[in-house]
Design an enzyme around this catalytic site. Structure first.
Site, PDB file in Angstrom:
ATOM      1  N   HIS A  93      -7.643  -3.048  10.623  1.00 42.56           N
ATOM      2  CA  HIS A  93      -7.359  -2.361   9.362  1.00 42.56           C
ATOM      3  C   HIS A  93      -7.686  -3.348   8.239  1.00 42.56           C
ATOM      4  CE1 HIS A  93      -4.383   0.151  11.879  1.00 42.56           C
ATOM      5  NE2 HIS A  93      -5.507   0.822  11.725  1.00 42.56           N
ATOM      6  N   GLU A  98      -5.054  -5.229   5.928  1.00 43.55           N
ATOM      7  CA  GLU A  98      -3.964  -6.003   6.522  1.00 43.55           C
ATOM      8  C   GLU A  98      -4.431  -7.453   6.610  1.00 43.55           C
ATOM      9  OE1 GLU A  98      -2.713  -4.054  10.130  1.00 43.55           O
ATOM     10  OE2 GLU A  98      -2.404  -2.145   9.099  1.00 43.55           O
ATOM     11  N   HIS A 122      -1.952  -7.368  13.312  1.00 43.87           N
ATOM     12  CA  HIS A 122      -1.675  -6.321  12.327  1.00 43.87           C
ATOM     13  C   HIS A 122      -0.486  -6.713  11.461  1.00 43.87           C
ATOM     14  CE1 HIS A 122      -4.259  -2.961  13.795  1.00 43.87           C
ATOM     15  NE2 HIS A 122      -4.204  -3.667  14.917  1.00 43.87           N
ATOM     16  N   GLU A 142       2.401  -7.533  15.448  1.00 46.64           N
ATOM     17  CA  GLU A 142       2.633  -6.782  14.212  1.00 46.64           C
ATOM     18  C   GLU A 142       3.705  -7.506  13.415  1.00 46.64           C
ATOM     19  OE1 GLU A 142       1.681  -3.494  11.909  1.00 46.64           O
ATOM     20  OE2 GLU A 142       1.513  -2.999  14.038  1.00 46.64           O
TER      21      GLU A 142
END
EC number: 3.5.1.114
Length: 307
Positions: free
Chosen positions: A19, A22, A110, A171
């Protein structure tokens, strides 16, 4: 307790920028050593360079949903989304998915706008991913470390980390998209350092003892209250739920607040919310995910010695 033997993790890939907004993962790749000595080779990959260039989550389609067998084998045309093309390129580079040639471990980096600290996401049938979590939980003191378990087999996954024989998504949050926060970046750095440390130790013959670990498996997703005709939001996350990821949600607890200030209370089973008010999930009609806490008995593991 039984011990499970695995082949050495000789080929490891760390990916960032799946992404493009990010930024922790994007900048982490710049800091990872290109040349290193040790028991494994490390490949670093900027997964979605077009999205990174424009600092957006994706350009046409969410890349982290493009690694299904169907999309990876799809015949490309002029109209194929860039991210589907890129998924097939990454499959050729790191895979092919499900083959013996694929990377031994793929880790994808992420960040989330939700208050989730450090989360390790792996599959219920992936013992290596679970041991990575177990090691990080024991070694990291700067932030809570939690495990999110995907109940589908690794072979049925749709995210980039599923290209490996073993998978691990790191994450971290909370961090706004398009922004770098030093504390969150340092949490990711520590998680990556501990992961590389564990791989080196595992490949060198260390036996990692098993035991019980706690994880959260997704049960359902909850959308925001919306106008039935326009689909516009009619309420937002309640202040008492905001930033309280992984705190047990009980019937009657406040979950939403309407724009006129009325409280909407939770109705349902006692479950644990996470990805609360994740910025990227508005388009996915998800206000938060509800998960069930479960305890796993993870066996001891070690590397399989050559005969």
């Amino acid at each position: 307790m039984e011990r499970v033997l695995f082949k050495p993790l000789s080929q490891v890939a760390i990916c960032g920028g799946t992404h493009g907004n990010e930024l922790c993962g994007v900048y982490m790749l710049k800091e990872l050593p290109r040349d290193r000595s040790g028991t494994f080779s490390l490949t670093t990959v900027l997964a979605n360079p077009r999205a990174v260039d424009t600092c957006q989550r994706f350009t046409e389609k969410d890349l982290n949903r493009c690694f299904t067998d169907t999309l990876l084998s799809d015949l490309l045309t002029e109209d194929s989304p860039y991210e589907v093309r890129r998924a097939q390129e990454l499959n050729a580079l790191l895979g092919p998915k499900g083959s013996e040639a694929t990377m031994d471990l793929v880790c994808d980096l992420h960040s989330t706008t939700s208050n989730m600290a450090i989360c390790i996401i792996t599959h219920l049938n992936d013992r290596v991913g679970q041991h990575l979590f177990k090691y990080m939980r024991e070694k990291i003191r700067s932030a809570p470390v939690r495990l999110i378990l995907l109940t589908s087999p690794l072979s049925e996954g749709y995210s980039l980390d599923c290209l490996g024989k073993h998978s691990c998504t790191i994450e971290v949050g909370p961090q706004p998209h398009g922004v770098l926060r030093a504390d969150v970046y340092n949490q990711m750095r520590e998680a990556v350092d501990r992961m590389l440390e564990w791989i080196e130790s595992f490949n060198s013959g260390t036996v990692f003892e098993g035991g019980e670990v706690e994880g959260y498996s997704m049960v359902e997703k909850k959308d925001y209250p919306r106008d039935p005709e326009t689909q516009e939001l009619t309420a937002v996350i309640h202040p008492q739920l905001q930033d309280n990821d992984f705190c047990l949600l009980k019937p009657g607890d406040p979950v939403f607040m309407t724009f006129s200030g009325e409280t909407i209370h939770y109705e349902g089973d006692e479950l644990y919310p996470f990805f609360v008010n994740e910025g990227a999930y508005y388009e996915k009609n998800t206000a938060f995910v509800l998960g069930q806490k479960q305890s796993l008995l993870v066996p001891s593991i070690s590397v399989e010695k050559e005969q």
